[in-house]
Scaffold this motif. Structure first.
Motif, mmCIF file in Angstrom:
data_model
loop_
_atom_site.group_PDB
_atom_site.id
_atom_site.type_symbol
_atom_site.label_atom_id
_atom_site.label_comp_id
_atom_site.label_asym_id
_atom_site.label_seq_id
_atom_site.Cartn_x
_atom_site.Cartn_y
_atom_site.Cartn_z
ATOM 1 N N GLN A 157 0.826 -1.162 0.072
ATOM 2 C CA GLN A 157 0.015 0.080 -0.201
ATOM 3 C C GLN A 157 0.947 1.327 0.110
ATOM 4 O O GLN A 157 0.663 2.047 -0.730
ATOM 5 C CB GLN A 157 -0.914 0.091 1.064
ATOM 6 C CG GLN A 157 -2.325 -0.646 1.111
ATOM 7 C CD GLN A 157 -3.130 -0.262 0.239
ATOM 8 O OE1 GLN A 157 -2.919 0.651 -0.295
ATOM 9 N NE2 GLN A 157 -4.211 -1.140 -0.071
ATOM 10 N N TRP A 158 1.819 1.272 0.800
ATOM 11 C CA TRP A 158 2.794 2.552 0.885
ATOM 12 C C TRP A 158 3.563 2.789 -0.416
ATOM 13 O O TRP A 158 3.523 3.800 -0.945
ATOM 14 C CB TRP A 158 3.918 2.246 2.000
ATOM 15 C CG TRP A 158 4.798 3.336 2.290
ATOM 16 C CD1 TRP A 158 6.139 3.409 1.609
ATOM 17 C CD2 TRP A 158 4.701 4.607 2.590
ATOM 18 N NE1 TRP A 158 6.810 4.450 1.961
ATOM 19 C CE2 TRP A 158 5.815 5.289 2.565
ATOM 20 C CE3 TRP A 158 3.570 5.261 3.338
ATOM 21 C CZ2 TRP A 158 5.911 6.815 2.841
ATOM 22 C CZ3 TRP A 158 3.701 6.496 3.812
ATOM 23 C CH2 TRP A 158 4.968 7.414 3.367
ATOM 24 N N LYS A 159 4.110 1.515 -0.982
ATOM 25 C CA LYS A 159 4.813 1.892 -2.209
ATOM 26 C C LYS A 159 3.855 2.152 -3.393
ATOM 27 O O LYS A 159 4.379 3.195 -4.131
ATOM 28 C CB LYS A 159 5.398 0.367 -2.549
ATOM 29 C CG LYS A 159 6.422 -0.018 -1.803
ATOM 30 C CD LYS A 159 7.565 0.491 -1.957
ATOM 31 C CE LYS A 159 9.222 0.045 -1.218
ATOM 32 N NZ LYS A 159 10.288 0.812 -1.601
ATOM 33 N N LYS A 160 2.623 1.931 -3.481
ATOM 34 C CA LYS A 160 1.822 2.257 -4.462
ATOM 35 C C LYS A 160 1.263 3.700 -4.367
ATOM 36 O O LYS A 160 1.420 4.389 -5.379
ATOM 37 C CB LYS A 160 0.676 1.278 -4.142
ATOM 38 C CG LYS A 160 -0.518 1.642 -5.368
ATOM 39 C CD LYS A 160 -1.582 0.296 -5.173
ATOM 40 C CE LYS A 160 -2.797 0.569 -6.191
ATOM 41 N NZ LYS A 160 -3.744 1.643 -5.871
ATOM 42 N N LYS A 161 1.055 3.980 -2.893
ATOM 43 C CA LYS A 161 0.585 5.354 -2.690
ATOM 44 C C LYS A 161 1.795 6.303 -3.023
ATOM 45 O O LYS A 161 1.609 7.352 -3.680
ATOM 46 C CB LYS A 161 0.251 5.531 -1.460
ATOM 47 C CG LYS A 161 -1.182 5.050 -0.946
ATOM 48 C CD LYS A 161 -2.111 5.898 -1.454
ATOM 49 C CE LYS A 161 -3.507 5.407 -1.095
ATOM 50 N NZ LYS A 161 -4.797 6.342 -1.582
ATOM 51 N N ILE A 162 3.013 6.030 -2.723
ATOM 52 C CA ILE A 162 3.987 7.140 -2.830
ATOM 53 C C ILE A 162 4.426 7.136 -4.434
ATOM 54 O O ILE A 162 4.694 8.164 -4.804
ATOM 55 C CB ILE A 162 5.494 6.394 -2.118
ATOM 56 C CG1 ILE A 162 5.239 6.774 -0.667
ATOM 57 C CG2 ILE A 162 6.637 7.167 -2.568
ATOM 58 C CD1 ILE A 162 5.180 8.316 -0.260
ATOM 59 N N TYR A 163 4.365 5.851 -5.164
ATOM 60 C CA TYR A 163 4.787 6.036 -6.412
ATOM 61 C C TYR A 163 3.547 6.850 -6.990
ATOM 62 O O TYR A 163 3.999 7.789 -8.051
ATOM 63 C CB TYR A 163 4.386 4.632 -7.063
ATOM 64 C CG TYR A 163 4.346 4.751 -8.603
ATOM 65 C CD1 TYR A 163 5.508 4.713 -9.175
ATOM 66 C CD2 TYR A 163 3.276 4.614 -9.380
ATOM 67 C CE1 TYR A 163 5.538 4.574 -10.703
ATOM 68 C CE2 TYR A 163 3.218 4.403 -10.836
ATOM 69 C CZ TYR A 163 4.353 4.541 -11.407
ATOM 70 O OH TYR A 163 4.484 4.423 -12.839
ATOM 71 N N LYS A 164 2.319 7.096 -6.685
ATOM 72 C CA LYS A 164 1.211 7.842 -7.353
ATOM 73 C C LYS A 164 1.370 9.284 -6.953
ATOM 74 O O LYS A 164 1.334 10.224 -7.709
ATOM 75 C CB LYS A 164 -0.329 7.335 -6.888
ATOM 76 C CG LYS A 164 -0.702 6.217 -7.660
ATOM 77 C CD LYS A 164 -2.122 5.843 -7.096
ATOM 78 C CE LYS A 164 -2.521 4.587 -8.068
ATOM 79 N NZ LYS A 164 -3.943 4.355 -7.571
#
Length: 275
Positions: A157-164
């Motif tokens: 979740q964190w990796k996905k959010k930071i990428y966005k």
């Protein structure tokens, strides 16, 4: 069969997931961010319960199912679930990739292609599983126990959010909306159940890059951004470019209330720590 319980007393990890949309919704601005106003410190909603180390890589079982979305629950509860493959996955900045790019993980899975990350909770579904929804199918990740499953869940979740956030804030258009997203990003870092230096540093680096690439902002926009990231400055060192931005602001606006209310406590903390 209980497939959603966490080891320990942390509660349902799905309740901790950051759900505020990027550049969407009407997020009300906190008071005290107008020009010349004393910036208010936002209350921190620290998450209670289990804490997890941010995963960068790890061993996990993988199963990929290509299906029409409406038949997913039937496939998962059937006895004919496809084979599982062991993979050592790396959570890179842009994608989820395997150290042995074969089988299900022959190609990496871009975070932009992951529509959703959920805990698998169907009755009789495989234990300790995550469901990654991708176009035309589902990627299942099965961990060894509930704690590892939740660790993978929060890390993805964190990796996905930071990428966005990196993508969205790299090309800003409406600054009032961008400011709301910065506040949401900061709150996400402050309330994350993950424990890692990069959790607080990543938002600072995103804002630092944003400021370095947009040098024509007004003084009010500068001050609003400083107030928005102030909670992260209490216990974290800003990147060099952000420090330069702060110094420039202090030189140009020495009587600014932001300097007094935000920078002074940080400087005092540093001096007490060093001396």
């Amino acid at each position: 069969m209980d497939v959603t319980s966490s080891s320990g007393g942390g509660g349902d990890p799905r309740q901790i997931e950051e759900t505020k949309p990027l550049l969407g919704g009407d997020v009300s601005a906190p008071e005290g961010t107008k020009m010349g106003a004393v910036p208010c410190r936002r209350a921190l909603l620290l998450c209670n319960g289990m804490r997890y180390k941010l995963l960068q890589e790890g061993d996990i079982q993988v199963c990929v199912i290509r299906h029409p979305r409406t038949f997913l629950s039937k496939i998962l509860t059937s006895k004919f679930l496809r084979r599982w493959e062991p993979h050592h996955l790396t959570l890179a900045d842009n994608s989820l990739a395997s150290a042995t790019p074969t089988g299900y993980m022959e190609n990496s899975v871009s975070y932009s292609a992951i529509e959703d990350v959920q805990l698998l909770s169907w009755e009789n579904a495989p234990k300790y599983c995550l469901q990654l929804t991708i176009p035309g199918g589902t990627v299942l990740l099965q961990a060894a126990n509930s704690y590892l499953r939740d660790q993978w869940f929060h890390s993805l979740q964190w990796k996905k959010k930071i990428y966005k956030y990196k993508k969205v804030l790299s090309n800003p258009s409406r600054w009032e909306v961008v400011l709301k997203e910065i506040r949401t990003l900061v709150d996400m870092a402050l309330t994350s159940p993950l424990q890692d230096d990069s959790i607080n540093q990543a938002p600072l680096e995103i804002v630092s890059k944003l400021l370095s690439e947009n040098t024509n902002l007004t003084t009010q926009e500068h001050e609003n951004i400083i107030v928005a990231i102030a909670p992260l400055l209490e216990n974290n060192h800003p990147p060099p470019d952000l420090c330069e931005f702060f110094c420039k602001h202090c030189r140009e606006r020495p009587r600014s209330m932001v300097v007094i209310e935000v920078f002074t406590p940080v400087v005092q903390r540093i001096l007490k720590h060093n001396m």
